[in-house]
Design a protein around this motif. Structure first.
Motif, PDB file in Angstrom:
ATOM      1  N   GLN A 269       0.857  -1.194   0.000  1.00 27.04           N
ATOM      2  CA  GLN A 269       0.000   0.000   0.000  1.00 27.04           C
ATOM      3  C   GLN A 269       0.885   1.234   0.000  1.00 27.04           C
ATOM      4  OE1 GLN A 269      -2.986  -1.690   3.185  1.00 27.04           O
ATOM      5  NE2 GLN A 269      -4.033  -0.469   1.656  1.00 27.04           N
ATOM      6  N   GLY A 274      -5.166   2.270   4.993  1.00 22.04           N
ATOM      7  CA  GLY A 274      -6.288   3.187   4.949  1.00 22.04           C
ATOM      8  C   GLY A 274      -7.234   3.026   6.118  1.00 22.04           C
ATOM      9  N   TRP A 284     -12.651   2.667   8.496  1.00 20.53           N
ATOM     10  CA  TRP A 284     -12.037   2.468   7.175  1.00 20.53           C
ATOM     11  C   TRP A 284     -13.005   2.961   6.107  1.00 20.53           C
ATOM     12  CZ3 TRP A 284     -14.048  -0.817   3.315  1.00 20.53           C
ATOM     13  CH2 TRP A 284     -13.243  -0.956   2.171  1.00 20.53           C
ATOM     14  N   ALA A 285     -12.504   3.816   5.238  1.00 22.69           N
ATOM     15  CA  ALA A 285     -13.341   4.352   4.156  1.00 22.69           C
ATOM     16  C   ALA A 285     -14.675   4.780   4.749  1.00 22.69           C
ATOM     17  CB  ALA A 285     -13.483   3.337   3.029  1.00 22.69           C
ATOM     18  N   ASN A 286     -15.782   4.290   4.227  1.00 19.17           N
ATOM     19  CA  ASN A 286     -17.084   4.706   4.744  1.00 19.17           C
ATOM     20  C   ASN A 286     -17.600   3.824   5.887  1.00 19.17           C
ATOM     21  OD1 ASN A 286     -17.186   2.734   2.773  1.00 19.17           O
ATOM     22  ND2 ASN A 286     -19.053   3.482   1.796  1.00 19.17           N
ATOM     23  N   GLU A 392      -6.530  -4.525   4.316  1.00 19.27           N
ATOM     24  CA  GLU A 392      -7.128  -4.080   3.060  1.00 19.27           C
ATOM     25  C   GLU A 392      -6.724  -5.051   1.966  1.00 19.27           C
ATOM     26  OE1 GLU A 392      -5.680  -0.051   3.726  1.00 19.27           O
ATOM     27  OE2 GLU A 392      -7.532   0.689   2.801  1.00 19.27           O
ATOM     28  N   VAL A 419     -10.888  -2.006  -3.579  1.00 18.65           N
ATOM     29  CA  VAL A 419     -10.110  -2.341  -2.379  1.00 18.65           C
ATOM     30  C   VAL A 419     -11.125  -2.564  -1.268  1.00 18.65           C
ATOM     31  CG1 VAL A 419      -8.429  -1.514  -0.684  1.00 18.65           C
ATOM     32  CG2 VAL A 419      -8.112  -1.004  -3.117  1.00 18.65           C
ATOM     33  N   ARG A 689     -12.423   7.434  -5.791  1.00 20.15           N
ATOM     34  CA  ARG A 689     -11.451   8.057  -6.692  1.00 20.15           C
ATOM     35  C   ARG A 689     -10.999   7.108  -7.800  1.00 20.15           C
ATOM     36  NH1 ARG A 689      -6.137   8.994  -2.782  1.00 20.15           N
ATOM     37  NH2 ARG A 689      -6.110   6.871  -1.998  1.00 20.15           N
TER      38      ARG A 689
ATOM     39  N   LEU B 260     -14.705   8.363   1.690  1.00 19.97           N
ATOM     40  CA  LEU B 260     -15.089   7.143   0.981  1.00 19.97           C
ATOM     41  C   LEU B 260     -13.905   6.296   0.539  1.00 19.97           C
ATOM     42  CD1 LEU B 260     -17.781   5.955  -0.107  1.00 19.97           C
ATOM     43  CD2 LEU B 260     -17.389   7.211  -2.214  1.00 19.97           C
ATOM     44  N   GLN B 261     -12.690   6.794   0.757  1.00 16.98           N
ATOM     45  CA  GLN B 261     -11.562   6.225   0.033  1.00 16.98           C
ATOM     46  C   GLN B 261     -10.759   5.216   0.855  1.00 16.98           C
ATOM     47  OE1 GLN B 261     -11.826   7.136  -2.949  1.00 16.98           O
ATOM     48  NE2 GLN B 261     -13.139   8.908  -2.641  1.00 16.98           N
ATOM     49  N   PRO B 262     -10.670   3.988   0.400  1.00 21.61           N
ATOM     50  CA  PRO B 262      -9.681   3.088   0.982  1.00 21.61           C
ATOM     51  C   PRO B 262      -8.296   3.483   0.471  1.00 21.61           C
ATOM     52  CG  PRO B 262     -10.898   1.971  -0.764  1.00 21.61           C
ATOM     53  CD  PRO B 262     -11.421   3.386  -0.698  1.00 21.61           C
ATOM     54  N   ALA B 263      -7.266   3.024   1.133  1.00 22.90           N
ATOM     55  CA  ALA B 263      -5.920   3.280   0.618  1.00 22.90           C
ATOM     56  C   ALA B 263      -5.666   2.352  -0.559  1.00 22.90           C
ATOM     57  CB  ALA B 263      -4.900   3.043   1.724  1.00 22.90           C
ATOM     58  N   PRO B 264      -5.060   2.870  -1.613  1.00 29.69           N
ATOM     59  CA  PRO B 264      -4.844   1.992  -2.775  1.00 29.69           C
ATOM     60  C   PRO B 264      -3.898   0.841  -2.445  1.00 29.69           C
ATOM     61  CG  PRO B 264      -3.740   4.114  -3.078  1.00 29.69           C
ATOM     62  CD  PRO B 264      -4.568   4.229  -1.827  1.00 29.69           C
TER      63      PRO B 264
END
Lengths: 705, 705
Positions: A269, A274, A284-286, A392, A419, A689, B260-264
């Protein structure tokens, strides 16, 4: 390294800084302000033990602790704590709720249930209530009593004789404890069943895979309270299968085979992890949820909520979810096998039989870990490192995409890589291994995956070739003298869904074929089309409507909040999507093992929430009769429409073993998905994104020490 | 970079050197010695075109090319080429087999079928045979004729009127071509059906998602041979749904939402890739197979074999596998919808509608790519870059594991991470996107996964809220004025299994409940167990036995080689394990769309191999009647026991749309697995290597340019 230097002008982003394994875990136990659903800390377990041992309510000794776990506060209090009065908003830090423990102990030949209040300092406690369990069944077997029991046979003369007669060296023998199941009768009072178990023995010798080498035909019965062998039968003699070809340890199987190896992969990562862990809360995220650990259930996920980016609000999805029971009946009626109808959660404890995860193997390098400590038989805390991992996952999958070729002279392609976040535990109750995954997706889905691996439970036999089998052998010959007995696996999830609020309904949207009437008033049309399907909606009123056989016919099974509607007027909901492993039990309804786990005839049950209804085969699952079980509760046929309801989903597999499953079984997976269905106003990840520039880049490298 | 320097003493392994995208692809077309199953090269297509145009057999002009593909050599010849006389051993380089093409062309109002021989220099060709197709149905629609057709409406006065009356700017209008299906009648001769299609139009305006904005009620019919509009109806007017909220392009949806974003994640292979591409042959771990491309089927996997490390031999698994048809019937009987019963492979061509994969998004950074070139309508080769990707997947999963807690005072844990190989194509035939994965596992399994995403096909409506719907609307209101019509997806695979040889049988091992008789002679025992299950084996004799409804009852479905047995005496085999998406069609048997795809009533069909039986809904699928179809062939009820048999598996989903599916649908997946089951003598990956030290290491980093 010289090659690296010319890259000096490049932007060095972030070396994937994986948190140390212990960081996340120790954070949990060192907090002074525990979340009300946090598992008991070692300090709390110590305080609970002292309170129980000091209580005059249970004077008998020895007293053994069979279950010590969080007695969670009432749901209303937890919801108020987590979301405040409005029921929305994130998991916040409010004044702590009282901490209580549930203890199930054995003393004086009785099972005692104690509720213990833990002082706010976490170091002292008081027994609040005590009851003696009068019904059928016994608590989880402790690890310690199983170790004590298996130490008995080598000193038990009839067994020594049996081993000698088979030409086996006692030093090579290992035994294991098998619950006796239940086959009628019982109840409390005089003549009540004793807390006994079967003991079966195996030959290890040069192999670690002793399960592959049963001393078939010899059955012992051990009284676990008296810790003495009280029954013995050497009924029949079969050859002990050979050790050769049974071991699975690296170095014992020969060197790795060159032609078999894929190149290793590593999940990297570039921008770091994340997700964030705050005590037992994962963000995490949402998604936001609480990860608990219980010595019986293993992983417990609570208060899972998803941020609705379009609405700007956090929305509830699941109050509490865990594996309630794992029923594994074997299909050989003979003396040594008929009772093998395991309830792995209630008899053995999924958390007790979860062992440390191997970093980089059980979970990828980018994982973080939670400990899972529990109480030993003496009531003292036992630390359990790395019982749960969180990571993740980027598996190369796509969250959504479209290529549009319909515009003249231009091609539009939009792709969003997927992810996800996985929470994993591995449970190894004896021979089998269950990899239990919760996978959270930014789309709002939760996927549940059970992966089976480990060792088969096999029977010694004189057969060495399939042609010798003339009567039903109840299994597959997987190696010489080795029958792998047919069996099932039923993993039952308790999922207290709170879709956008507490009260929900269960809706079956049944796919229904229609003839084209030609009449628009009935949905027909004057066209040559003769048939189509439409949706017949059935809302479950009571528990008898709450059962579903997912193989019976096509339907979308939804859990909706009838009090909340989308802009378009649909009740907000989630739907259940089975993904393989939809077997249901085919045992006779009057067969005792089936009576204990009769809910395995349908994959879906829906009940009204009751704090007492956690364990599908009953709180006292060992020798349970089914009197305290999901089926029994559901027989009351309570209302489930617009109520606080619980989904019980049973994932099932019929396992006919094959030679590939021996000596250790390649992973076989099944699962299901809970997917938002009119929960969001639109695709909730439209604004995720676009692909990271790293995605297409090969400028990643790894070093080893 | 300074931080890096102190690591100089560390072992620099390998920077994951991803091959350039074009390397693999160009390798394929530049080889002088093609594999007999290689797709036609651009040079070969050019030669075939010249031969067809020069042939006196089809003098009529214009002549349009609708299908140009490899006419593969007879199976026996290919097997001899690949494996030599013994049928074993690896894919080797032998003298090339003759190269032939199949061409389907239209000229003079007829469909012409030509077989063309390509000279060994690959640059000249000769027509070998020619036939005019006399039966029902027409070939694949070309891309060029669809583009030509959609250019007609803006100049067609009635349509101009309709558009003006709706207040729509013609510059914003886009049209698309929809096959007319088949609704009885037809056949050759006078009054024979014409090669027509429907045309429907949409409003793009500011959005790329024109499918979300139908000009509902207006239907045109285009004669594709005459390239003229021959039918027009403006039946009803509905509001055109708004553009707002329909676009899915980055930059058109608002900025990415922070919450909304997880880590890539990036897949990194510290030791580089583990697979090798030689022309179209892929070698990876124990697998070897050929990757082909066809403008109709898309990806074609051939000659898949697995190396049996224990036996030291390469063993055949699959001769040829591909997606034969994709049937997508919609469930609205009205004028504008009743005929929408798509056969995506036969009407549109899966290969034709596969577009370039986005590196790092559709496939991870460690992927390699194959081109897929095809023939345009003029017969000239069209290059198609990056149509298929191949990559090793490490998703954090486990190949097998076991923790053994049964030894006193030591815990044994052995884990083998799972790295697999994925071959992926994405097909976007209009609004939908299908991600079609083949996943090869070292365990010998092949997993097939279909992931659905893309855009819904929606109907304009006056409804803006669900409460307004009083009669069956045949769909879900997903946005204002936007009904997403109910529909199904059926993806039918042609899988010519050759399990360890050409002749195989289809076996159903049916899970059968039994009462315990108490009598050992019948498999019973004198124990309290009342029931169990056992396996009833049924070997399919003829095609009528070769059908199976996988939801009808529990059974293991096997494909065995009755001529090969394991050491233990079991016929070597593979079994089919469905994993979700097991829906079957519920349309009436007498409904014309169902007659064309009547095989969708059962997931499993088994037929004897016939080179002519490739396309489940017939070679001429456009306006097909079902006369040339899997069901029709199978009605002959040929023998399938110990024969060269083909498995046809149909994966199915009933799709009730939800608001989340709009404006672009989060991926929904289903699949199935072919898993070795008594194929190997034991777990074939026992000797796979233990976790790489990289697995647990965090010493990986990424840079971006």
């Amino acid at each position: 390294m010289a090659q690296m230097s010319h890259r000096a002008a490049m932007l060095l982003l972030l070396v994937a800084a994986v948190l140390s394994v212990t960081a996340a875990a120790s954070a949990a136990s060192s907090r002074s302000n525990p979340h009300p659903l946090d598992p008991l800390t070692p300090e709390e377990v110590t305080a609970v033990r002292a309170a129980v041992l000091a209580s005059p309510l249970v004077p008998a000794r020895p007293l053994t602790f069979h279950y010590v776990g969080l007695d969670e506060p009432d749901k209303a209090d937890v919801l108020a704590y987590a979301y405040g009065g409005t029921g929305t908003g994130g998991l916040s830090s409010r004044p702590p709720l009282p901490r209580r423990a549930l203890v199930v102990a054995r003393a004086g030949g009785q099972s005692h249930e104690l509720r213990v209040d833990i002082a706010s300092n976490g170091t002292s406690a008081t027994v609040l209530s005590h009851a003696v369990h009068r019904g059928a069944g016994f608590p989880i077997l402790t690890l310690e009593e199983q170790f004590a029991a298996v130490a008995l046979p080598p000193a038990y003369p009839p067994f020594v004789d049996s081993v000698r007669r088979r030409g086996v060296d006692m030093d090579d023998v290992l035994c294991a404890v098998f619950p006796v199941g239940w086959f009628g009768g019982g109840g409390a009072g005089a003549g009540a069943p004793k807390r006994v178990a079967k003991m079966l023995c195996f030959v290890a010798g040069p192999t670690a895979n002793f399960y592959a080498r049963p001393i078939e035909g010899v059955t012992m019965v051990v009284d676990l309270d008296a810790m003495a062998i009280v029954g013995y039968r050497d009924r029949v003699t079969y050859p002990v299968p050979k050790a050769e070809g049974t071991d699975y340890r690296a170095g014992k199987t020969g060197p790795p085979l060159a032609g078999l190896q894929p190149a290793p992969g590593v999940a990297v990562q570039p921008e770091g992890r994340g997700f964030h862990i705050d005590g037992h809360v994962v963000r995490w995220a949402n998604w936001e949820f609480h990860v608990g650990f219980d010595m019986r259930a293993g992983t417990v996920i609570s208060l899972a909520s998803v941020h609705d980016a379009d609405a700007g609000t956090r929305r509830r999805v699941l109050y509490r979810g865990f594996v309630s029971e794992v029923f594994v009946p074997y299909m050989d009626p003979v003396e040594e096998w008929y009772y093998r109808t395991f309830l792995d959660a209630g008899e053995y404890g999924l958390g007790l039989w979860a062992f440390p995860l191997q970093p980089g193997a059980d979970c990828p390098a980018n994982a973080a870990y939670f400990d899972g400590s529990y109480a030993g038989q003496d009531g003292k805390p036992v630390s359990g490192e790395n019982r749960i991992c969180v990571f993740e996952r980027y598996a190369g999958d796509v969250a959504w995409r479209h290529t549009e070729a319909g515009f003249p002279a231009r091609l539009i392609t939009e792709v969003r890589p997927d992810v996800t976040l996985v929470v994993r535990m591995v449970v190894s109750p004896g021979n089998y291994d269950y990899i239990l995954d919760w996978e959270f997706k930014t789309s709002g889905s939760i996927k549940f995956v059970v992966s089976l691996t480990g060792l088969l439970e096999v029977k010694g036999t004189s057969y060495t070739h399939a042609d010798e089998l003339t009567v039903d052998a109840h299994g597959s010959l997987v190696s010489e003298n080795t029958l792998a007995i047919y069996h099932d696996h039923y993993v039952t999830y308790h999922l207290d869904l709170d879709i956008d609020g507490t009260n929900n309904s269960f809706v079956k949207n049944i796919i229904t074929a229609r003839r084209n009437t030609g009449d628009p008033a009935t949905g027909g049309a004057d066209t040559p089309r003769r048939s189509y399907w439409t949706v017949r909606r059935e809302v479950a009123e009571t528990e008898s409507d709450g059962q579903a056989d997912v193989n019976a016919g096509p339907a979308d099974l939804l859990f909706v909040n009838p009090g909340k509607k989308t802009r378009m007027g649909h009740e907000v909901g989630y739907r259940l999507i089975p993904s393989g492993a939809t077997a249901a039990s085919v045992l006779a309804d009057d067969d005792c093992p089936q009576r204990r786990a009769s809910y395995t005839k349908k994959q879906v049950w829906v009940t009204p929430y009751s704090k007492a209804e956690k364990w599908a085969s009953g709180l006292y699952a060992d020798q349970s009769t089914g009197a305290d079980s999901l089926t029994a509760w559901s027989r009351r046929n309570r209302g489930i429409r617009d109520e606080d309801i619980v989904l019980w989903y049973t994932l099932g597999l019929h396992h006919i073993p094959y030679q590939e499953d021996f000596p250790v079984m390649p992973t076989l997976s099944g699962g299901f998905e809970l997917r938002p269905s009119n929960f969001f106003e639109r695709n909730p990840i439209l604004r995720i994104r676009p692909p990271s520039p790293h995605g297409a880049s090969a400028n990643c490298s790894c070093y080893s020490r």
